[in-house]
Design a protein around this motif. Structure first.
Motif, PDB file in Angstrom:
ATOM      1  N   LEU A   1       0.845  -1.275   0.003  1.00 14.36           N
ATOM      2  CA  LEU A   1      -0.275   0.050   0.345  1.00 14.36           C
ATOM      3  C   LEU A   1       0.800   1.278   0.081  1.00 14.36           C
ATOM      4  CD1 LEU A   1      -2.607  -0.984   2.823  1.00 14.36           C
ATOM      5  CD2 LEU A   1      -3.243  -0.339   0.005  1.00 14.36           C
ATOM      6  N   GLY A   2       2.018   1.403   1.064  1.00 15.46           N
ATOM      7  CA  GLY A   2       3.187   2.205   0.636  1.00 15.46           C
ATOM      8  C   GLY A   2       3.259   2.854  -0.753  1.00 15.46           C
ATOM      9  N   VAL A   3       3.810   1.574  -1.365  1.00 14.39           N
ATOM     10  CA  VAL A   3       4.701   1.417  -2.596  1.00 14.39           C
ATOM     11  C   VAL A   3       3.088   2.020  -3.348  1.00 14.39           C
ATOM     12  CG1 VAL A   3       5.366   0.264  -4.445  1.00 14.39           C
ATOM     13  CG2 VAL A   3       5.912  -0.470  -1.862  1.00 14.39           C
ATOM     14  N   CYS A   4       2.664   1.213  -3.602  1.00 10.94           N
ATOM     15  CA  CYS A   4       1.652   2.255  -4.495  1.00 10.94           C
ATOM     16  C   CYS A   4       1.001   3.482  -3.923  1.00 10.94           C
ATOM     17  CB  CYS A   4      -0.107   1.546  -4.225  1.00 10.94           C
ATOM     18  SG  CYS A   4      -0.142  -0.015  -4.950  1.00 10.94           S
ATOM     19  N   CYS A   5       1.273   4.131  -3.026  1.00 13.63           N
ATOM     20  CA  CYS A   5       0.690   5.530  -2.940  1.00 13.63           C
ATOM     21  C   CYS A   5       1.879   6.838  -2.690  1.00 13.63           C
ATOM     22  CB  CYS A   5      -0.266   5.587  -1.826  1.00 13.63           C
ATOM     23  SG  CYS A   5      -1.729   4.767  -1.542  1.00 13.63           S
ATOM     24  N   SER A   6       3.691   5.969  -3.518  1.00  8.50           N
ATOM     25  CA  SER A   6       4.483   6.943  -2.838  1.00  8.50           C
ATOM     26  C   SER A   6       4.569   8.122  -3.511  1.00  8.50           C
ATOM     27  CB  SER A   6       6.116   5.731  -3.381  1.00  8.50           C
ATOM     28  OG  SER A   6       6.119   5.282  -2.498  1.00  8.50           O
ATOM     29  N   ARG A   7       4.884   9.243  -3.536  1.00  3.36           N
ATOM     30  CA  ARG A   7       5.502  10.407  -4.086  1.00  3.36           C
ATOM     31  C   ARG A   7       6.368  10.591  -5.299  1.00  3.36           C
ATOM     32  NH1 ARG A   7       8.301  14.872  -0.996  1.00  3.36           N
ATOM     33  NH2 ARG A   7       8.868  13.086   0.314  1.00  3.36           N
ATOM     34  N   SER A   8       6.900   9.366  -5.524  1.00  4.62           N
ATOM     35  CA  SER A   8       7.734   8.740  -6.548  1.00  4.62           C
ATOM     36  C   SER A   8       8.494   7.328  -6.397  1.00  4.62           C
ATOM     37  CB  SER A   8       9.092  10.272  -6.730  1.00  4.62           C
ATOM     38  OG  SER A   8      10.071  10.022  -8.059  1.00  4.62           O
ATOM     39  N   LEU A   9       8.806   6.992  -7.138  1.00  5.38           N
ATOM     40  CA  LEU A   9       9.585   5.419  -6.719  1.00  5.38           C
ATOM     41  C   LEU A   9      10.786   5.210  -8.233  1.00  5.38           C
ATOM     42  CD1 LEU A   9       6.793   3.035  -7.229  1.00  5.38           C
ATOM     43  CD2 LEU A   9       7.653   3.636  -5.792  1.00  5.38           C
ATOM     44  N   HIS A  10      11.933   4.981  -7.317  1.00  2.12           N
ATOM     45  CA  HIS A  10      13.175   5.443  -8.326  1.00  2.12           C
ATOM     46  C   HIS A  10      13.502   3.735  -8.519  1.00  2.12           C
ATOM     47  CE1 HIS A  10      14.246  10.079  -6.649  1.00  2.12           C
ATOM     48  NE2 HIS A  10      13.318  10.194  -7.210  1.00  2.12           N
ATOM     49  N   TYR A  11      14.803   3.722  -9.632  1.00  4.43           N
ATOM     50  CA  TYR A  11      14.769   2.404  -9.925  1.00  4.43           C
ATOM     51  C   TYR A  11      15.636   1.735  -8.859  1.00  4.43           C
ATOM     52  CZ  TYR A  11      14.183   4.300 -14.985  1.00  4.43           C
ATOM     53  OH  TYR A  11      13.115   4.215 -16.257  1.00  4.43           O
ATOM     54  N   GLN A  12      15.768   2.217  -8.062  1.00  6.32           N
ATOM     55  CA  GLN A  12      16.231   1.265  -7.038  1.00  6.32           C
ATOM     56  C   GLN A  12      15.344   1.178  -6.202  1.00  6.32           C
ATOM     57  OE1 GLN A  12      17.863   4.818  -7.243  1.00  6.32           O
ATOM     58  NE2 GLN A  12      17.737   5.579  -5.249  1.00  6.32           N
ATOM     59  N   PHE A  13      13.970   1.840  -6.274  1.00  2.00           N
ATOM     60  CA  PHE A  13      13.532   1.542  -5.183  1.00  2.00           C
ATOM     61  C   PHE A  13      12.848  -0.317  -5.711  1.00  2.00           C
ATOM     62  CE2 PHE A  13      12.090   5.963  -4.217  1.00  2.00           C
ATOM     63  CZ  PHE A  13      13.811   5.968  -3.307  1.00  2.00           C
ATOM     64  N   TYR A  14      12.750  -0.429  -6.523  1.00  2.00           N
ATOM     65  CA  TYR A  14      12.237  -1.778  -6.947  1.00  2.00           C
ATOM     66  C   TYR A  14      12.178  -2.626  -5.922  1.00  2.00           C
ATOM     67  CZ  TYR A  14      10.182  -5.393 -10.445  1.00  2.00           C
ATOM     68  OH  TYR A  14       9.880  -6.072 -10.887  1.00  2.00           O
ATOM     69  N   VAL A  15      13.165  -2.974  -5.238  1.00  2.00           N
ATOM     70  CA  VAL A  15      13.660  -4.348  -4.267  1.00  2.00           C
ATOM     71  C   VAL A  15      12.880  -3.734  -3.214  1.00  2.00           C
ATOM     72  CG1 VAL A  15      15.360  -2.409  -3.101  1.00  2.00           C
ATOM     73  CG2 VAL A  15      15.337  -4.986  -4.101  1.00  2.00           C
ATOM     74  N   TRP A  16      12.220  -2.736  -3.096  1.00  2.00           N
ATOM     75  CA  TRP A  16      11.296  -2.848  -1.545  1.00  2.00           C
ATOM     76  C   TRP A  16      10.519  -3.265  -1.994  1.00  2.00           C
ATOM     77  CZ3 TRP A  16      10.059   3.398  -1.414  1.00  2.00           C
ATOM     78  CH2 TRP A  16      11.661   3.980  -0.952  1.00  2.00           C
ATOM     79  N   TYR A  17       9.718  -4.216  -2.993  1.00  2.99           N
ATOM     80  CA  TYR A  17       8.844  -4.909  -2.948  1.00  2.99           C
ATOM     81  C   TYR A  17       9.016  -6.083  -3.948  1.00  2.99           C
ATOM     82  CZ  TYR A  17       6.774  -2.720  -7.341  1.00  2.99           C
ATOM     83  OH  TYR A  17       5.999  -2.642  -8.373  1.00  2.99           O
ATOM     84  N   PHE A  18       9.583  -6.530  -4.468  1.00  7.53           N
ATOM     85  CA  PHE A  18       9.807  -7.225  -5.841  1.00  7.53           C
ATOM     86  C   PHE A  18       9.794  -8.323  -4.892  1.00  7.53           C
ATOM     87  CE2 PHE A  18      13.055 -10.068  -8.023  1.00  7.53           C
ATOM     88  CZ  PHE A  18      12.849  -9.947  -8.907  1.00  7.53           C
ATOM     89  N   HIS A  19      10.111  -9.253  -4.069  1.00  7.60           N
ATOM     90  CA  HIS A  19      10.752 -10.440  -3.792  1.00  7.60           C
ATOM     91  C   HIS A  19       9.190 -10.538  -3.116  1.00  7.60           C
ATOM     92  CE1 HIS A  19      14.922  -9.682  -3.966  1.00  7.60           C
ATOM     93  NE2 HIS A  19      14.466 -10.740  -4.652  1.00  7.60           N
ATOM     94  N   THR A  20       9.034  -9.260  -2.403  1.00  9.06           N
ATOM     95  CA  THR A  20       6.616  -9.990  -2.024  1.00  9.06           C
ATOM     96  C   THR A  20       5.778  -9.747  -3.012  1.00  9.06           C
ATOM     97  OG1 THR A  20       6.333  -7.424  -2.019  1.00  9.06           O
ATOM     98  CG2 THR A  20       8.012  -8.320  -0.227  1.00  9.06           C
ATOM     99  N   LEU A  21       5.872  -9.807  -4.271  1.00  9.91           N
ATOM    100  CA  LEU A  21       5.372  -9.843  -5.304  1.00  9.91           C
ATOM    101  C   LEU A  21       4.925 -10.995  -5.693  1.00  9.91           C
ATOM    102  CD1 LEU A  21       6.617  -6.816  -7.676  1.00  9.91           C
ATOM    103  CD2 LEU A  21       3.833  -6.913  -6.939  1.00  9.91           C
ATOM    104  N   PRO A  22       5.772 -12.560  -5.836  1.00  6.62           N
ATOM    105  CA  PRO A  22       4.140 -13.704  -5.860  1.00  6.62           C
ATOM    106  C   PRO A  22       3.895 -14.303  -5.021  1.00  6.62           C
ATOM    107  CG  PRO A  22       7.364 -13.723  -6.629  1.00  6.62           C
ATOM    108  CD  PRO A  22       6.929 -11.974  -5.637  1.00  6.62           C
TER     109      PRO A  22
END
Length: 316
Positions: free
Chosen positions: A217-238
């Motif tokens: 939910l926090g990632v979806c509402c982030s003010r901006s996502l930079h490319y390195q921020f992908y790791v914030w939720y990549f391993h939780t997506l599956p």
């Protein structure tokens, strides 16, 4: 819950994640590695050590705070208000200890720069809001709207998806022994598959689901996502995709969502199409989380038949 072939995409098909971990050497992977160690400790009911590592992860990168609402909910569920205060004290104490050299030298500068929640992001690096004009992207009203959306999403999930007890959510403030309906112990993700194929969490708050959905939910509402921020939720997506029944979203569309998200994060510089596609994927995941984990309807008593049941010949 996750089909084995999905891990091929996690391990071999993510160029961006390999770049973040190995080539760029950002601190985001370090923070997330410590965070996942904390999650494992939570699963083993070692809450004090888990809170210590959680705070350590926050000290590396503040994005870990996106898990904090879910963790607070779990602590209240597990220990009640008075019981969770020592756990929160562990988190706060470590922050003070790590910041002590800087607090003694320049406390105002340390606090203002380390916890600068109002800093502006550069538009050229955004992955998720390229679809907006730069003036809107930098506007304070837009930031406030995203914050309200984030808080509203957390509140809805806490009330309708995380909290599964028959009592009010305010019962979390009580000691667990004093609650009218004591909750079963928290587990990893004990899901009961019913004939209606609705995903029902049999504990009031499932550790992995609460933590990962809080972060998402926090990632979806982030003010901006930079490319390195992908790791914030990549391993939780599956997990987020496969913790719900396939009747809500079949296997191949879920794999397709992973592929589109990967494509969006590998588009440099980001485009209007890539940012819109990313938001659509996030929205679909949120919808399947919301409807796929809906509470089971209360069983209805059988309606009495107006006509008397026909007796068999033997009974007659």
């Amino acid at each position: 819950q996750v089909p084995p072939y999905v891990f091929f995409f996690m391990c071999c098909a993510s160029y961006r994640i390999h770049s973040i971990f190995v080539l760029r050497l950002f601190n985001d992977p370090v923070a997330m590695a410590i965070l996942f160690l904390a999650v494992n400790l939570f699963l083993e009911e070692r809450w004090s050590w888990g809170c210590l590592l959680f705070s350590l992860a926050v000290s590396v990168k503040m994005n870990v705070l996106l898990f904090a609402p879910g963790l607070l909910f779990l602590l209240l569920q597990r220990f009640g208000l008075l019981g969770c205060i020592p756990k929160l004290g562990i988190c706060a104490l470590l922050q003070v200890v790590l910041g002590l050299p800087f607090l003694l030298e320049n406390p105002v500068g340390y606090l203002s720069r380390s916890f600068d929640l109002g800093r502006r992001f550069e538009f050229k690096w955004t992955v998720n809001w390229r679809c907006l004009p730069e003036e809107v992207f930098q506007h304070r009203a837009f930031h406030a709207l995203l914050l309200l959306a984030h808080l509203a999403g957390l509140l809805l999930f806490a009330l309708r998806r995380w909290h599964r007890s028959k009592e009010s959510i305010l019962s979390l403030l009580k000691d667990p022994a004093e609650r009218k309906h004591p909750s079963p112990p928290l587990s990893v993700n004990n899901i009961l598959w019913q004939a209606s194929e609705v995903c029902h969490l049999n504990a009031p708050a499932q550790i992995v689901f609460v933590l990962f959905s809080s972060n998402f939910l926090g990632v979806c509402c982030s003010r901006s996502l930079h490319y390195q921020f992908y790791v914030w939720y990549f391993h939780t997506l599956p997990y987020l995709l496969w913790c719900t029944p396939t009747s809500r979203l079949a296997h191949m569309p879920k794999v397709l969502l992973l592929g589109v998200i990967e494509l969006c994060w590998n588009t440099y510089p980001s485009t209007v199409c890539s940012s819109l596609s990313l938001h659509i994927c996030h929205g679909l995941i949120l919808l399947q989380l919301w409807y796929g984990t809906a509470p089971l309807p209360a069983p209805q008593p059988p309606q009495p038949s107006r006509k008397p049941a026909a007796l068999s010949r033997k009974a007659q």
